[in-house]
Design a protein around this motif. Sequence first.
Motif, short mmCIF file in Angstrom:
data_model
loop_
_atom_site.label_atom_id
_atom_site.label_comp_id
_atom_site.label_asym_id
_atom_site.label_seq_id
_atom_site.Cartn_x
_atom_site.Cartn_y
_atom_site.Cartn_z
N LYS A 1 0.83 -1.21 0.00
CA LYS A 1 0.00 0.00 0.00
C LYS A 1 0.86 1.25 0.00
N LEU B 1 0.54 4.33 -2.61
CA LEU B 1 0.18 5.69 -2.18
C LEU B 1 1.26 6.71 -2.55
N LYS C 1 -10.86 3.95 -3.31
CA LYS C 1 -10.02 5.15 -3.37
C LYS C 1 -8.59 4.86 -2.95
N SER C 2 -8.43 4.13 -1.86
CA SER C 2 -7.09 3.92 -1.32
C SER C 2 -6.19 3.13 -2.28
N ASP D 1 -4.94 6.07 -4.78
CA ASP D 1 -4.81 7.42 -4.26
C ASP D 1 -3.35 7.82 -4.14
N ASN E 1 -0.92 9.85 -1.47
CA ASN E 1 -0.83 10.44 -0.14
C ASN E 1 0.54 10.08 0.43
N GLU F 1 0.82 9.41 4.32
CA GLU F 1 0.26 8.11 4.68
C GLU F 1 1.19 6.99 4.18
N ASN G 1 -8.28 -3.48 -2.32
CA ASN G 1 -8.12 -3.34 -0.87
C ASN G 1 -6.86 -4.03 -0.38
N GLN H 1 -4.29 -4.49 -2.31
CA GLN H 1 -3.24 -3.98 -3.20
C GLN H 1 -2.43 -5.12 -3.83
#
Lengths: 309, 539
Positions: free
Chosen positions: B309, B313, B355-356, B359, B361, B364, B499, B501
């Motif tokens: 993840k 990100l 979204k995650s 996304d 970020n 994060e 979810n 990844q």
Amino acid sequence: MVKYLAKRIFYLVLTLFIVTTITFFLMKLMPGTPLTNQAKLSPTEQQLILQQYGLDKPVWQQYLSYLANAVHGNFGTSFQFSDQPVSYLISSRIGPSLLLGFQAMVIGVLLGIVLGAFGAIRKNTWVDTTTTIISILGISIPSFVLAILLQYFFGLKLRAFPIAGWSGFMYTILPTIALAAMPLAESARFVRTEMVDVLNSDYIELARAKGLGKLGIIYHHALRNSLIPLITIIGPLAVNIMTGSLVVENIFAIPGIGEQFVNSITTNDYPTIMGLTIVYCFMLCVVLLITDIVYGLVDPRIRITGKRD
Amino acid sequence: MKLSSVVKLSTVGLSSALLLAACGNSSQESKSKTIQWQESANLPTLDVSKATDHVSAETLSNSNEGLLISAKDSKVAPGVAESYKVSKDGKTYTFNLRHSKWSNGKPVTAKDFVYGWQRSVAPKTASQYSYLFDHVKNATEISKNKAPVSSLGVKADGDYKLVVTLSKPQSYFKYLVTMTPFFPQSESAVKKFGSAYGTNSSNMIYNGPFKVTGWTGTNDSWTLTRNKEYWNNKATKIDGVKFNVQKTPSTALNEYQAGKLDAIKLVGAQQVGQYKNSKEFYNAKQASTFYLELNQQKDPAFRNVNIRKALSLAINRQQFTKNTLGDGSLPAVGYVSPGLASRNGKDFTKDAYVKSGVDYNMAEAKKLWAKGLKEVGKKGLNISLLADDTAAGKNTTEYLQTQFEQLPGLKVTNQNLPFKSRLSRSQNGQFDIVATGWNGDFPDPITFLTLFTSDNSYNNGKWKNAEYDKFVNNAEGQDANNTDKRWNDMVQAEKTLMNDQGIIPIYHQAQPYAINTRVQGVQFYPTGSGLDFRNASVK
């Protein structure tokens, strides 16, 4: 002469054999098969496809059968074009390449001679400087850059020539100029240097003393003698044109073997790469052989049989 | 040799060369109702069983026609079949064929379909698309040489009725029959041309709106010429389409600007930038996603979900597609590409959006990265990033390297290789992270989703998730005949993949074009045939 020819032809065959062998094994080291959806094909199907291309046999057997077929002009079947023999691919596309190469060579060398001669006759004047600048530019600008510039200005902006394609004489002009630049520059430089030498030699003095006209001296004595060494660089120039044509054919979308060569490399079409390598190698060997023979014929001081007087 | 003879010889040689060149065909074709279209590669074959590339597909789907044809919004329209019926169990398709003709005047019958399909599946044809038939009864056995070709689940009932039996329901079968391997083939033509079948435009017969002419098998241009025998010939508005192979993008652009070409593919940020705001610009959506696979077998750290993840990100997909690629590609919204499939007017990617998973970020990312490293007991990672040696491939690795190295303790080495070398390394597991792409075969999310089941041969990162496998298997199995349940299975599968990844989607490739405004009505499809000139017109 016959003995010399036989020897040279033997070397030609040997060179071809070595090039074929090296290319063959280099190709085997690279990944790539005619299978495009390998992961989704059943083993039976994969086996059958490999069998069709003769790739199911051990490498040494593939090599021997490749050699045997190549001798007969059979270079196998293209991976990229299904069911298309490589020999047909090459034979149907070699015409435009030969024509362009020939035109570029003739125009390049002839103009080069004229430029070089003028430079030598008007040594250290603006004429000389101009021809020198032209030849330096010709040598230093890669043919593909020239090709793109020619295409943009004469094709798109001035609309004087077709931008790209292959349907008639007009279509050959821009690519010919792009390819001719290098031989032009090389031969101009060469002729100028030689001719400056020759013009300073005793027999030119003698000719002048005999009362021959200026043009006669240049045409009959100076130019002729300066041209003999030019033959030696014809071979390397031919190589230049061949390699240049790889890119120039692509830029002008010419259906020749240069364009095909680049294409077969990007698509991993090994049989085509092999076939074209052999054809290129053959053409080069032949050009070198011819220039050597012509050299011996033109200049009596050079004896191809190697006997000393 | 005298100098004068050298000059004479060269003059003769030169003039004969010029003469030869002048003999070529210099007549200008009437451009009025013929569209001049750029192709960026040669046409490899016209054999419908053997075509796998987009150039063949673009040519063949206009020169030949299957039972159904692609239509707008992931729909299908009647082709040779006027209508069709599906049995309740979803296993039997009955197609009613119209009376139509081949370009040689002979009728197209159900037998031509039976023969064509059998030929595409028969192992000795060596069709690389035979797997598309895997739901047709006995196809898999036939491809393994375990059953005779005649046992394939396709039968002619008279001349104009075709009955197809599937081994299990396949809701997207209607899309498959629009593809080239499912086209009819005339047995007499295949036998007549033998091994030369489909190797040039004369050794082929056509049943589509156009015939192919002027293709020698190796040359750089060929023409789709209006086929007067086509059943809907009166609807065709143009005389034809001439395909011109231009491999150098700058040449293509020059020819386009000079009016020699009506449509070209725009390549790279500069060309796209030049046309982006013009009326001539058209960005054709593709069913294409580029993503990263993390090799869980080679690097156990990648089995940690936080590490996966964190990497995802750290990628600013908006910035990357807009500023770095700039070639019309779109930032990834998930694994399945947008515009591929929809239900009740809602795109699949909207239903399955996580979204995650896509996304950006960085804060994060750093947090998850630190957490992940702690969990696997490492201070840092040294990885290599494998990608193609194309412009887009190099852009991708360079961009990702800068982004990833902002994660403390992560060192990235870039490795850009030619396509086939890259592919063979991916398949043999010789990579840490590989950037790879997938183009869907037909407009159904399953064309993407089957790739990441545990045992799929394209799952090079070896990400395994039992939930995911269950959803995909249900969509292909027990729910195959229930549209809603099947849709939900696929939505859940995509959500599970994102979810967890399992892969890191980066961008969806598109194909930007510049098209002269005099050309109207050319239809682009994200999968399969790609291009359709049936309704094209010129002003």
